[in-house]
Write an enzyme that holds these catalytic residues in place. Sequence first.
Site, PDB file in Angstrom:
ATOM      1  N   GLU A   1      -7.382   1.024  -5.012  1.00  0.00           N
ATOM      2  CA  GLU A   1      -7.471   1.064  -3.552  1.00  0.00           C
ATOM      3  C   GLU A   1      -8.870   0.736  -3.020  1.00  0.00           C
ATOM      4  O   GLU A   1      -8.989   0.004  -2.032  1.00  0.00           O
ATOM      5  CB  GLU A   1      -6.985   2.425  -3.052  1.00  0.00           C
ATOM      6  CG  GLU A   1      -5.473   2.581  -3.214  1.00  0.00           C
ATOM      7  CD  GLU A   1      -4.982   3.996  -2.973  1.00  0.00           C
ATOM      8  OE1 GLU A   1      -5.828   4.889  -2.744  1.00  0.00           O
ATOM      9  OE2 GLU A   1      -3.764   4.208  -3.022  1.00  0.00           O
TER      10      GLU A   1
ATOM     11  N   LYS B   1       3.066  11.389  -3.670  1.00  0.00           N
ATOM     12  CA  LYS B   1       2.104  10.642  -4.486  1.00  0.00           C
ATOM     13  C   LYS B   1       1.289  11.566  -5.387  1.00  0.00           C
ATOM     14  O   LYS B   1       0.938  11.201  -6.512  1.00  0.00           O
ATOM     15  CB  LYS B   1       1.188   9.844  -3.561  1.00  0.00           C
ATOM     16  CG  LYS B   1       0.224   8.900  -4.252  1.00  0.00           C
ATOM     17  CD  LYS B   1      -0.482   8.055  -3.211  1.00  0.00           C
ATOM     18  CE  LYS B   1      -1.502   7.111  -3.800  1.00  0.00           C
ATOM     19  NZ  LYS B   1      -2.118   6.247  -2.762  1.00  0.00           N
TER      20      LYS B   1
ATOM     21  N   ASP C   1       0.873  -1.170   0.000  1.00  0.00           N
ATOM     22  CA  ASP C   1       0.000   0.000   0.000  1.00  0.00           C
ATOM     23  C   ASP C   1       0.913   1.223   0.000  1.00  0.00           C
ATOM     24  O   ASP C   1       1.493   1.573   1.029  1.00  0.00           O
ATOM     25  CB  ASP C   1      -0.904  -0.007   1.228  1.00  0.00           C
ATOM     26  CG  ASP C   1      -1.852   1.190   1.269  1.00  0.00           C
ATOM     27  OD1 ASP C   1      -1.870   1.960   0.290  1.00  0.00           O
ATOM     28  OD2 ASP C   1      -2.558   1.357   2.271  1.00  0.00           O
TER      29      ASP C   1
ATOM     30  N   ASP D   1     -13.264   6.370  -0.096  1.00  0.00           N
ATOM     31  CA  ASP D   1     -11.863   6.299   0.326  1.00  0.00           C
ATOM     32  C   ASP D   1     -11.239   7.687   0.260  1.00  0.00           C
ATOM     33  O   ASP D   1     -10.800   8.135  -0.795  1.00  0.00           O
ATOM     34  CB  ASP D   1     -11.114   5.311  -0.579  1.00  0.00           C
ATOM     35  CG  ASP D   1      -9.643   5.173  -0.211  1.00  0.00           C
ATOM     36  OD1 ASP D   1      -9.223   5.730   0.822  1.00  0.00           O
ATOM     37  OD2 ASP D   1      -8.899   4.504  -0.955  1.00  0.00           O
TER      38      ASP D   1
END
Length: 321
Positions: A189, A87, A25, A211
């Site tokens: 995800e 990210k 992850d 999410d």
Amino acid sequence: MALLQISEPGMSPDPHQRRYAIGIDLGTSNSLVAVCRSGVPDALPDEQGRKLLPSVVHYRAGAAPVVGHAAQQALLSDTGNVISSVKRLMGRSLHDIASIQGQWLPYELAADHAEQGMVRVRTRAGDKSPVEISASLLTTLRQRAESSLGGAIDSAVITVPAYFDDAQRQATKDAAQLAGLPVLRLINEPTAAAIAYGLDNAAEGIYAVYDLGGGTFDISILRLTQGVFEVIATGGDSALGGDDYDRALADWILAQTGLTLDGPADTAQVLHAARAVKEKLSGADSVSIKLATAHAKAEVTVRRSDFEAATDDLTARSLTA
């Protein structure tokens, strides 16, 4: 994301040689690596028993980068060279991320004109691409897995936001390759979250997975039929997440205290305080903090209702994505 025994086409598996696939992850704020043992997922710890790896890299002149908890400790002392939340920069040009280049970005960005203006981060060790920075995180996770499992890692499954486009997904694969990790597949995800929560064993039906992560937001609608997920629809925003809540609260704190920012060190200090307040408000109705910037000091009490009001527009954005 299982611990696998793998054989090449046309060859029988060697029962005495175990080959490992891991699940990673790769998060905006924290990352981790895991395997499945007897069908049970197991997140692998570092030597201190910590399973989460802060997604932070500290660059120093003439030395190897420092990753994770040690890098996080240098956040306030060497601000411009401690890189977090990379990210959001994956697969993006300087033009793409212009909206986040402001007073709340504690490090300097530049464009790589040889690579169609793709963004790079200025550090004491030279300009670094988001792929290189992410590769440092993935290398640390690979080494942790190799140490824990006692063998080389043959492949990895890596999570990515469902709303990542092709360029962002390719940048993630490039980072894995640079870290010595062949990518078995990228998994969205929300799908990974649904599996992790055991929804594949739940009643058949349609599920919404919301999410909201550290830097990206996904909403996915999944249909479960006979233990198999079908993605009906996805939405989201790859530039919306906890980082924005920190910045909104930091703006509120500046407005309440009258403090001004003078350089990256002040920026990091106020952002660090805002994040700490946000986390404490999960279990408290109010939090008092003391701040000291380059030219002034202040103290302020933040109530949960203050935080909710300061970030209400961000929550509304997630509901309309």
